[in-house]
Structures are given as structure tokens and as C-alpha cells.
Motif scaffolding. Structure first.
Motif, mmCIF file in Angstrom:
data_model
loop_
_atom_site.group_PDB
_atom_site.id
_atom_site.type_symbol
_atom_site.label_atom_id
_atom_site.label_comp_id
_atom_site.label_asym_id
_atom_site.label_seq_id
_atom_site.Cartn_x
_atom_site.Cartn_y
_atom_site.Cartn_z
ATOM 1 N N GLY A 19 9.072 7.705 -2.565
ATOM 2 C CA GLY A 19 9.745 6.404 -2.469
ATOM 3 C C GLY A 19 8.981 5.429 -1.592
ATOM 4 O O GLY A 19 8.860 4.248 -1.913
ATOM 5 N N ALA A 20 8.446 5.907 -0.489
ATOM 6 C CA ALA A 20 7.651 5.039 0.394
ATOM 7 C C ALA A 20 6.379 4.578 -0.314
ATOM 8 O O ALA A 20 5.993 3.400 -0.206
ATOM 9 C CB ALA A 20 7.303 5.771 1.685
ATOM 10 N N PHE A 45 5.980 4.311 -3.567
ATOM 11 C CA PHE A 45 6.398 3.383 -4.620
ATOM 12 C C PHE A 45 6.717 2.018 -4.029
ATOM 13 O O PHE A 45 6.379 0.978 -4.609
ATOM 14 C CB PHE A 45 7.610 3.956 -5.360
ATOM 15 C CG PHE A 45 8.068 3.117 -6.519
ATOM 16 C CD1 PHE A 45 7.278 2.964 -7.643
ATOM 17 C CD2 PHE A 45 9.296 2.485 -6.481
ATOM 18 C CE1 PHE A 45 7.694 2.198 -8.712
ATOM 19 C CE2 PHE A 45 9.725 1.709 -7.543
ATOM 20 C CZ PHE A 45 8.925 1.571 -8.661
ATOM 21 N N THR A 46 7.353 1.997 -2.866
ATOM 22 C CA THR A 46 7.657 0.732 -2.195
ATOM 23 C C THR A 46 6.373 -0.011 -1.838
ATOM 24 O O THR A 46 6.295 -1.231 -1.991
ATOM 25 C CB THR A 46 8.497 0.990 -0.936
ATOM 26 O OG1 THR A 46 9.698 1.640 -1.323
ATOM 27 C CG2 THR A 46 8.832 -0.296 -0.206
ATOM 28 N N ALA A 47 5.357 0.698 -1.379
ATOM 29 C CA ALA A 47 4.071 0.060 -1.049
ATOM 30 C C ALA A 47 3.434 -0.539 -2.301
ATOM 31 O O ALA A 47 2.884 -1.649 -2.258
ATOM 32 C CB ALA A 47 3.132 1.074 -0.401
ATOM 33 N N VAL A 103 5.046 -1.573 -5.027
ATOM 34 C CA VAL A 103 5.846 -2.742 -5.418
ATOM 35 C C VAL A 103 5.541 -3.920 -4.498
ATOM 36 O O VAL A 103 5.369 -5.054 -4.963
ATOM 37 C CB VAL A 103 7.348 -2.404 -5.413
ATOM 38 C CG1 VAL A 103 8.195 -3.652 -5.533
ATOM 39 C CG2 VAL A 103 7.670 -1.439 -6.547
ATOM 40 N N ASN A 104 5.465 -3.685 -3.193
ATOM 41 C CA ASN A 104 5.154 -4.776 -2.263
ATOM 42 C C ASN A 104 3.775 -5.363 -2.543
ATOM 43 O O ASN A 104 3.588 -6.588 -2.487
ATOM 44 C CB ASN A 104 5.245 -4.292 -0.819
ATOM 45 C CG ASN A 104 6.671 -4.095 -0.373
ATOM 46 O OD1 ASN A 104 7.584 -4.694 -0.912
ATOM 47 N ND2 ASN A 104 6.866 -3.237 0.601
ATOM 48 N N ALA A 106 9.990 -10.598 0.509
ATOM 49 C CA ALA A 106 10.917 -9.472 0.661
ATOM 50 C C ALA A 106 11.998 -9.500 -0.416
ATOM 51 O O ALA A 106 12.363 -8.456 -0.961
ATOM 52 C CB ALA A 106 11.544 -9.499 2.052
ATOM 53 N N SER A 156 10.436 -8.425 -3.700
ATOM 54 C CA SER A 156 10.186 -6.979 -3.632
ATOM 55 C C SER A 156 11.470 -6.191 -3.821
ATOM 56 O O SER A 156 11.513 -5.214 -4.564
ATOM 57 C CB SER A 156 9.568 -6.595 -2.289
ATOM 58 O OG SER A 156 8.288 -7.119 -2.168
ATOM 59 N N PHE A 157 12.530 -6.627 -3.157
ATOM 60 C CA PHE A 157 13.810 -5.942 -3.293
ATOM 61 C C PHE A 157 14.318 -6.001 -4.728
ATOM 62 O O PHE A 157 14.744 -4.983 -5.285
ATOM 63 C CB PHE A 157 14.848 -6.541 -2.344
ATOM 64 C CG PHE A 157 16.227 -5.986 -2.568
ATOM 65 C CD1 PHE A 157 16.551 -4.726 -2.110
ATOM 66 C CD2 PHE A 157 17.178 -6.718 -3.262
ATOM 67 C CE1 PHE A 157 17.810 -4.199 -2.332
ATOM 68 C CE2 PHE A 157 18.437 -6.203 -3.483
ATOM 69 C CZ PHE A 157 18.761 -4.941 -3.012
ATOM 70 N N LEU A 213 12.121 -3.773 -6.944
ATOM 71 C CA LEU A 213 12.334 -2.361 -6.645
ATOM 72 C C LEU A 213 13.704 -1.901 -7.143
ATOM 73 O O LEU A 213 13.823 -0.840 -7.768
ATOM 74 C CB LEU A 213 12.213 -2.124 -5.140
ATOM 75 C CG LEU A 213 12.238 -0.696 -4.658
ATOM 76 C CD1 LEU A 213 11.070 0.079 -5.250
ATOM 77 C CD2 LEU A 213 12.171 -0.661 -3.148
ATOM 78 N N LEU A 239 14.196 0.856 -10.094
ATOM 79 C CA LEU A 239 14.957 2.079 -9.864
ATOM 80 C C LEU A 239 16.134 2.183 -10.823
ATOM 81 O O LEU A 239 16.429 3.263 -11.339
ATOM 82 C CB LEU A 239 15.449 2.138 -8.419
ATOM 83 C CG LEU A 239 14.395 2.469 -7.379
ATOM 84 C CD1 LEU A 239 14.982 2.377 -5.977
ATOM 85 C CD2 LEU A 239 13.821 3.846 -7.620
#
Length: 147
Positions: A23-24, A26-28, A30-31, A72, A75-76, A79, A83
Motif C-alpha cells: 500500500g505504501a 502504491f501510494t508513492a 500514485v503521488n 493531495a 492523489s486521494f 487512490l 482501490l
């Protein structure tokens, strides 16, 4: 230490740790995608040029970095939608296919005293506790009474 070791080596703890790391990562990703592609597109659409993440406005002597907030928020949204559409929706469809949920409604009849619905096979009303008349047995049914 033996209990702690068995706790750590249980499958669900390891699965959870792997999920957090993925998840971390994937977040990187996406950001990075938002910073590299989506934020510049928002900047083009709004007429802002340059790095939008560094855009600010000032009220008095205070700077408000709205560009970081826009990054942000995008990104949110990206993401959350990824998901939902790539994980939640397919899992829900798979769960429904493998274990469909069917509500089985028992036949009901009205209580002669309070007129509230009660299951057809009930001997007393759940609302007013009045005795309900016996239901004649259908062909092929056997009735058992606790004695």
C-alpha cells in the motif's frame, strides 16, 4: 518470547505487513503520477504555469500553499477510486458469486388481538403475547409438539 514469536509468525500478521508495504509503494506511485501528470493538467486547465504544488497565496504575512492541497486532493481521489474499482468492487462481486445472500422471508399472518405481523408457524404473538390460533397442517407436513 515463545508467544510473541507464534504471534508474529501467524499468517494474518505477515499478510497485514505485506499489505501495508504494498500500500505504501502504491501510494508513492500514485503521488508520483499526480505530481508528474495530473497536477500539470490541472495547471493547464486553470491557466497556472509551472509547478502547481508550490503555488501559494498570501493573506497578510501568512502564506497558504494551496498547490500542495490540490496535489493531495487529486492523489486521494485517484487512490480511492483505484482501490474501489480495482479491489473493493471485484471482491464484492466475487463474494456475491461465491456466497450469495438471499433473505428468506417466513410466511406471516396477522395477530387477531393486536394485528401485528407474526410468523405463520408461531403459537404466540411476539408483540402482545396473545395465543395464536393453530395453523392447519399442509399435506405432507408433520407437526411435533414439545410435551
Amino acid at each position: 518470547m515463545k508467544g510473541f514469536r507464534s504471534f508474529i509468525l501467524r499468517g494474518n500478521v505477515v499478510d497485514l505487513a505485506v499489505g501495508i508495504v504494498i500500500g505504501a509503494a502504491f501510494t508513492a506511485v500514485v503521488n508520483g503520477f499526480v505530481r508528474a501528470f495530473l497536477t500539470p493538467l490541472v495547471g493547464l486547465a486553470t491557466g497556472v504555469t509551472g509547478d502547481m504544488s508550490r503555488k501559494t497565496f498570501a493573506v497578510g504575512a501568512t502564506q497558504f500553499p494551496y498547490g500542495a492541497f490540490v496535489n493531495a486532493a487529486i492523489s486521494f481521489a485517484l487512490l480511492a477510486s483505484a482501490l474501489y474499482f480495482l479491489v473493493v468492487l471485484p471482491i464484492n462481486k466475487l463474494h456475491e458469486r461465491l456466497a450469495p445472500h438471499h433473505d428468506v422471508q417466513a410466511p406471516k399472518r396477522d395477530c387477531p388481538e393486536c394485528l401485528s405481523p407474526a410468523p405463520a408457524q408461531a403459537r404466540r404473538c411476539a408483540s402482545c403475547t396473545a395465543p395464536l390460533p393453530a395453523v392447519p397442517a399442509q399435506a405432507g407436513e408433520t407437526t411435533q409438539r414439545a410435551g
